[in-house]
Design a protein around this motif. Structure first.
Motif, short mmCIF file in Angstrom:
data_model
loop_
_atom_site.label_atom_id
_atom_site.label_comp_id
_atom_site.label_asym_id
_atom_site.label_seq_id
_atom_site.Cartn_x
_atom_site.Cartn_y
_atom_site.Cartn_z
N GLU A 26 0.80 -1.05 -0.11
CA GLU A 26 0.12 0.12 -0.03
C GLU A 26 0.83 1.23 -0.06
OE1 GLU A 26 -3.39 0.27 -0.43
OE2 GLU A 26 -3.61 -1.91 -0.25
N ILE A 27 0.51 2.22 -1.00
CA ILE A 27 1.38 3.45 -1.14
C ILE A 27 0.30 4.46 -1.40
CG2 ILE A 27 2.87 4.63 -2.54
CD1 ILE A 27 4.01 1.90 -3.74
N TYR A 28 0.55 5.39 -0.24
CA TYR A 28 -0.64 6.27 0.00
C TYR A 28 -0.10 7.44 0.49
CZ TYR A 28 -0.63 4.19 4.42
OH TYR A 28 -0.28 3.89 5.81
N LYS A 29 -1.12 8.99 0.28
CA LYS A 29 -0.69 9.92 1.00
C LYS A 29 -1.73 10.66 1.26
CE LYS A 29 0.01 13.14 -2.83
NZ LYS A 29 0.73 14.40 -3.12
N ILE A 30 -1.90 11.60 2.17
CA ILE A 30 -2.96 12.53 2.56
C ILE A 30 -3.12 13.52 1.69
CG2 ILE A 30 -3.90 13.90 4.29
CD1 ILE A 30 -2.86 12.17 6.54
N GLU A 31 -4.38 13.78 1.20
CA GLU A 31 -4.30 14.84 0.09
C GLU A 31 -4.02 16.09 0.64
OE1 GLU A 31 -7.77 15.98 -3.11
OE2 GLU A 31 -8.47 15.61 -1.08
N THR A 33 -0.93 16.98 1.28
CA THR A 33 0.51 16.83 2.04
C THR A 33 1.52 16.37 1.07
OG1 THR A 33 0.03 14.59 2.83
CG2 THR A 33 -0.66 16.68 4.00
N ASP A 34 2.83 16.52 1.35
CA ASP A 34 3.79 15.90 0.55
C ASP A 34 4.22 14.68 1.30
OD1 ASP A 34 3.72 18.19 -1.15
OD2 ASP A 34 5.33 19.33 0.31
N GLY A 35 4.78 13.76 0.49
CA GLY A 35 5.20 12.50 1.12
C GLY A 35 4.36 11.48 0.77
N TRP A 36 4.85 10.30 0.25
CA TRP A 36 3.85 9.13 0.16
C TRP A 36 4.49 8.24 1.44
CZ3 TRP A 36 0.15 8.30 -3.39
CH2 TRP A 36 0.13 9.28 -4.35
N THR A 37 3.64 7.31 1.73
CA THR A 37 3.82 6.52 2.88
C THR A 37 3.83 5.12 2.04
OG1 THR A 37 2.56 7.68 4.49
CG2 THR A 37 2.79 5.21 5.02
N LEU A 38 4.75 4.13 2.52
CA LEU A 38 5.02 2.83 2.04
C LEU A 38 4.56 1.82 3.52
CD1 LEU A 38 5.77 0.63 0.41
CD2 LEU A 38 8.21 0.74 1.22
N GLU A 39 3.46 1.20 3.06
CA GLU A 39 3.04 -0.04 3.95
C GLU A 39 2.79 -1.31 3.38
OE1 GLU A 39 -0.77 -0.66 7.23
OE2 GLU A 39 -0.73 1.02 5.96
N LEU A 40 3.42 -2.46 4.19
CA LEU A 40 3.21 -3.89 3.85
C LEU A 40 2.27 -4.58 4.71
CD1 LEU A 40 6.77 -4.76 2.95
CD2 LEU A 40 5.10 -3.70 1.65
N ILE A 41 1.21 -5.10 4.07
CA ILE A 41 0.22 -5.75 4.97
C ILE A 41 0.18 -7.15 4.71
CG2 ILE A 41 -2.19 -5.94 5.46
CD1 ILE A 41 -2.41 -3.10 4.42
N GLY A 46 -0.88 -8.28 9.71
CA GLY A 46 0.06 -7.40 10.15
C GLY A 46 0.67 -6.49 9.21
N SER A 47 1.03 -5.38 10.02
CA SER A 47 1.39 -4.29 9.14
C SER A 47 2.78 -3.73 9.48
CB SER A 47 0.59 -3.04 9.36
OG SER A 47 0.97 -1.75 8.64
N THR A 48 3.62 -3.45 8.20
CA THR A 48 4.88 -2.83 8.44
C THR A 48 4.99 -1.52 7.63
OG1 THR A 48 6.11 -5.06 8.66
CG2 THR A 48 7.53 -3.19 7.87
N VAL A 49 5.20 -0.52 8.50
CA VAL A 49 5.05 0.84 7.86
C VAL A 49 6.63 1.60 7.73
CG1 VAL A 49 3.97 3.13 7.78
CG2 VAL A 49 2.78 1.22 8.47
N TRP A 50 6.90 2.07 6.74
CA TRP A 50 8.24 2.74 6.79
C TRP A 50 8.12 4.27 7.26
CZ3 TRP A 50 7.75 -1.34 4.27
CH2 TRP A 50 8.88 -2.12 3.61
N GLN A 51 8.95 4.56 8.31
CA GLN A 51 8.86 5.86 9.04
C GLN A 51 9.24 7.04 8.14
OE1 GLN A 51 11.82 5.41 12.03
NE2 GLN A 51 10.50 3.80 13.23
N ASP A 52 10.06 7.02 7.15
CA ASP A 52 10.24 8.20 6.24
C ASP A 52 9.06 8.11 5.37
OD1 ASP A 52 12.30 8.82 7.98
OD2 ASP A 52 13.84 7.66 6.82
N ALA A 53 8.61 9.35 4.89
CA ALA A 53 7.93 9.55 3.50
C ALA A 53 8.98 9.56 2.43
CB ALA A 53 6.82 10.85 3.97
#
Length: 88
Positions: A26-31, A33-41, A46-53
């Motif tokens: 899952e790659i997403y961002k809040i409308e 804002t800058d920066g995309w979040t990377l999350e693996l489910i 279980g979820s693994t989210v990268w801390q840096d955008a």
């Protein structure tokens, strides 16, 4: 009533299988804002989210594929302390 922000989901989000393991990337961002979040489910939810955008969704996906190539999918979703310092 509180309004929730609109989340933009990247078209690069997808299911991914490697070495018998499947995750949802899952790659997403809040409308607005800058920066995309990377999350693996993982298959258990279980979820693994990268801390840096990431600057772009393509950068986030490249980080994921580089991680799979370097460490393998299992270590991305079940990192040890050394992996956390180098990948996430």
């Amino acid at each position: 009533m509180t309004e929730f922000p609109h989340i933009i989901r990247s078209p690069l989000s997808q299911s991914f299988t490697h070495d018998g393991l499947t995750v949802r990337v899952e790659i997403y961002k809040i409308e607005g804002t800058d920066g995309w979040t990377l999350e693996l489910i993982d298959e258990d939810g279980g979820s693994t989210v990268w801390q840096d955008a990431f600057a772009t969704d393509a950068d986030a996906f490249a980080e994921f594929t580089d991680g799979v190539e370097q460490l393998g999918l299992d270590r991305l979703i079940n990192p040890d302390d050394d992996d956390l310092a180098t990948v996430h």
